[in-house]
Write a protein that holds these residues in place. Structure first.
Motif, PDB file in Angstrom:
ATOM      1  N   ALA A  80       0.225 -13.302 -13.952  1.00  0.00           N
ATOM      2  CA  ALA A  80      -0.775 -12.240 -13.992  1.00  0.00           C
ATOM      3  C   ALA A  80      -1.299 -11.943 -12.595  1.00  0.00           C
ATOM      4  N   HIS A  81      -1.519 -12.991 -11.803  1.00  0.00           N
ATOM      5  CA  HIS A  81      -1.995 -12.803 -10.433  1.00  0.00           C
ATOM      6  C   HIS A  81      -0.957 -12.063  -9.589  1.00  0.00           C
ATOM      7  N   GLU A  82       0.318 -12.435  -9.725  1.00  0.00           N
ATOM      8  CA  GLU A  82       1.387 -11.747  -8.994  1.00  0.00           C
ATOM      9  C   GLU A  82       1.480 -10.287  -9.402  1.00  0.00           C
ATOM     10  N   ASP A  83       1.373 -10.005 -10.709  1.00  0.00           N
ATOM     11  CA  ASP A  83       1.427  -8.623 -11.193  1.00  0.00           C
ATOM     12  C   ASP A  83       0.270  -7.799 -10.625  1.00  0.00           C
ATOM     13  N   LEU A  84      -0.914  -8.401 -10.594  1.00  0.00           N
ATOM     14  CA  LEU A  84      -2.081  -7.716 -10.044  1.00  0.00           C
ATOM     15  C   LEU A  84      -1.893  -7.436  -8.553  1.00  0.00           C
ATOM     16  N   ALA A  85      -1.375  -8.404  -7.821  1.00  0.00           N
ATOM     17  CA  ALA A  85      -1.146  -8.218  -6.380  1.00  0.00           C
ATOM     18  C   ALA A  85      -0.106  -7.121  -6.142  1.00  0.00           C
ATOM     19  N   GLU A  86       0.950  -7.094  -6.949  1.00  0.00           N
ATOM     20  CA  GLU A  86       1.970  -6.047  -6.799  1.00  0.00           C
ATOM     21  C   GLU A  86       1.391  -4.673  -7.115  1.00  0.00           C
ATOM     22  N   ALA A  87       0.580  -4.582  -8.169  1.00  0.00           N
ATOM     23  CA  ALA A  87      -0.044  -3.306  -8.523  1.00  0.00           C
ATOM     24  C   ALA A  87      -0.980  -2.847  -7.419  1.00  0.00           C
ATOM     25  N   GLU A 137      -0.745  -3.569  -4.232  1.00  0.00           N
ATOM     26  CA  GLU A 137       0.078  -3.132  -3.100  1.00  0.00           C
ATOM     27  C   GLU A 137       0.623  -1.724  -3.336  1.00  0.00           C
ATOM     28  N   ILE A 138       1.079  -1.443  -4.547  1.00  0.00           N
ATOM     29  CA  ILE A 138       1.591  -0.106  -4.864  1.00  0.00           C
ATOM     30  C   ILE A 138       0.480   0.924  -4.759  1.00  0.00           C
ATOM     31  N   ASN A 139      -0.683   0.584  -5.279  1.00  0.00           N
ATOM     32  CA  ASN A 139      -1.826   1.500  -5.229  1.00  0.00           C
ATOM     33  C   ASN A 139      -2.197   1.818  -3.785  1.00  0.00           C
ATOM     34  N   LEU A 140      -2.237   0.804  -2.943  1.00  0.00           N
ATOM     35  CA  LEU A 140      -2.568   1.043  -1.530  1.00  0.00           C
ATOM     36  C   LEU A 140      -1.510   1.892  -0.841  1.00  0.00           C
ATOM     37  N   SER A 141      -0.250   1.665  -1.169  1.00  0.00           N
ATOM     38  CA  SER A 141       0.816   2.436  -0.519  1.00  0.00           C
ATOM     39  C   SER A 141       0.759   3.906  -0.916  1.00  0.00           C
ATOM     40  N   LEU A 142       0.219   4.205  -2.098  1.00  0.00           N
ATOM     41  CA  LEU A 142       0.080   5.604  -2.521  1.00  0.00           C
ATOM     42  C   LEU A 142      -1.021   6.322  -1.744  1.00  0.00           C
ATOM     43  N   TRP A 143      -2.010   5.574  -1.257  1.00  0.00           N
ATOM     44  CA  TRP A 143      -3.132   6.169  -0.555  1.00  0.00           C
ATOM     45  C   TRP A 143      -2.920   6.255   0.951  1.00  0.00           C
ATOM     46  N   ILE A 144      -1.950   5.545   1.467  1.00  0.00           N
ATOM     47  CA  ILE A 144      -1.707   5.583   2.912  1.00  0.00           C
ATOM     48  C   ILE A 144      -0.410   6.339   3.145  1.00  0.00           C
ATOM     49  N   ASN A 145      -0.493   7.399   3.963  1.00  0.00           N
ATOM     50  CA  ASN A 145       0.721   8.175   4.235  1.00  0.00           C
ATOM     51  C   ASN A 145       1.513   7.501   5.356  1.00  0.00           C
ATOM     52  N   PRO A 146       2.735   7.999   5.651  1.00  0.00           N
ATOM     53  CA  PRO A 146       3.581   7.330   6.652  1.00  0.00           C
ATOM     54  C   PRO A 146       2.957   7.205   8.033  1.00  0.00           C
ATOM     55  N   VAL A 147       2.021   8.084   8.402  1.00  0.00           N
ATOM     56  CA  VAL A 147       1.397   8.014   9.709  1.00  0.00           C
ATOM     57  C   VAL A 147       0.355   6.903   9.750  1.00  0.00           C
ATOM     58  N   GLY A 148      -0.132   6.501   8.600  1.00  0.00           N
ATOM     59  CA  GLY A 148      -1.122   5.433   8.542  1.00  0.00           C
ATOM     60  C   GLY A 148      -2.523   5.898   8.246  1.00  0.00           C
ATOM     61  N   TYR A 149      -2.704   7.200   8.022  1.00  0.00           N
ATOM     62  CA  TYR A 149      -4.019   7.713   7.687  1.00  0.00           C
ATOM     63  C   TYR A 149      -4.221   7.657   6.178  1.00  0.00           C
ATOM     64  N   ILE A 150      -5.453   7.456   5.784  1.00  0.00           N
ATOM     65  CA  ILE A 150      -5.764   7.419   4.354  1.00  0.00           C
ATOM     66  C   ILE A 150      -5.874   8.843   3.843  1.00  0.00           C
ATOM     67  N   ASN A 151      -5.178   9.144   2.736  1.00  0.00           N
ATOM     68  CA  ASN A 151      -5.244  10.471   2.130  1.00  0.00           C
ATOM     69  C   ASN A 151      -6.609  10.673   1.495  1.00  0.00           C
ATOM     70  N   GLN A 152      -7.113  11.862   1.599  1.00  0.00           N
ATOM     71  CA  GLN A 152      -8.382  12.194   0.950  1.00  0.00           C
ATOM     72  C   GLN A 152      -8.088  12.645  -0.460  1.00  0.00           C
ATOM     73  N   PRO A 153      -8.822  12.111  -1.473  1.00  0.00           N
ATOM     74  CA  PRO A 153      -8.575  12.511  -2.862  1.00  0.00           C
ATOM     75  C   PRO A 153      -8.995  13.932  -3.154  1.00  0.00           C
TER      76      PRO A 153
END
Length: 98
Positions: A73-80, A82-98
């Motif tokens: 469960a801890h590994e699944d949470l950590a993977e989720a 990581e995926i969530n953070l990668s969706l919010w950070i674009n390739p340049v490294g700036y955080i996308n505004q919602p």
């Protein structure tokens, strides 16, 4: 004339030897995980202390490598996360505004 095929008889010594080999494999696995310095220190121990330390390290190795529902469960949470953070950070490294 009928030929009988006899099954080999397994002796208690053979069973004990097989068990020792199976248990020994666990100890060898644990030794492979130890740093070189710790292995050298273990060589200086008396036999009883050596076996105690080896058993402790093998149990520690087993404990760390056993996958439990809580670890999964801890590994699944950590993977989720990581995926969530990668969706919010674009390739340049700036955080996308919602």
């Amino acid at each position: 004339m009928q030929i009988m095929h006899l099954k080999p008889v397994v002796t208690s010594n053979q069973l004990l030897l097989a068990r020792i080999q199976n248990v020994g494999a666990k100890f060898v696995e644990a030794l492979n995980e130890l740093p070189h310095d710790q292995l050298i220190e273990m060589l200086t121990l008396e036999d009883e202390e050596f076996w105690g330390e080896l058993k402790k390290q093998a149990q520690f190795h087993t404990l760390i490598n056993t996958i439990t529902p809580a670890k999964k469960a801890h590994e699944d949470l950590a993977e989720a996360r990581e995926i969530n953070l990668s969706l919010w950070i674009n390739p340049v490294g700036y955080i996308n505004q919602p």
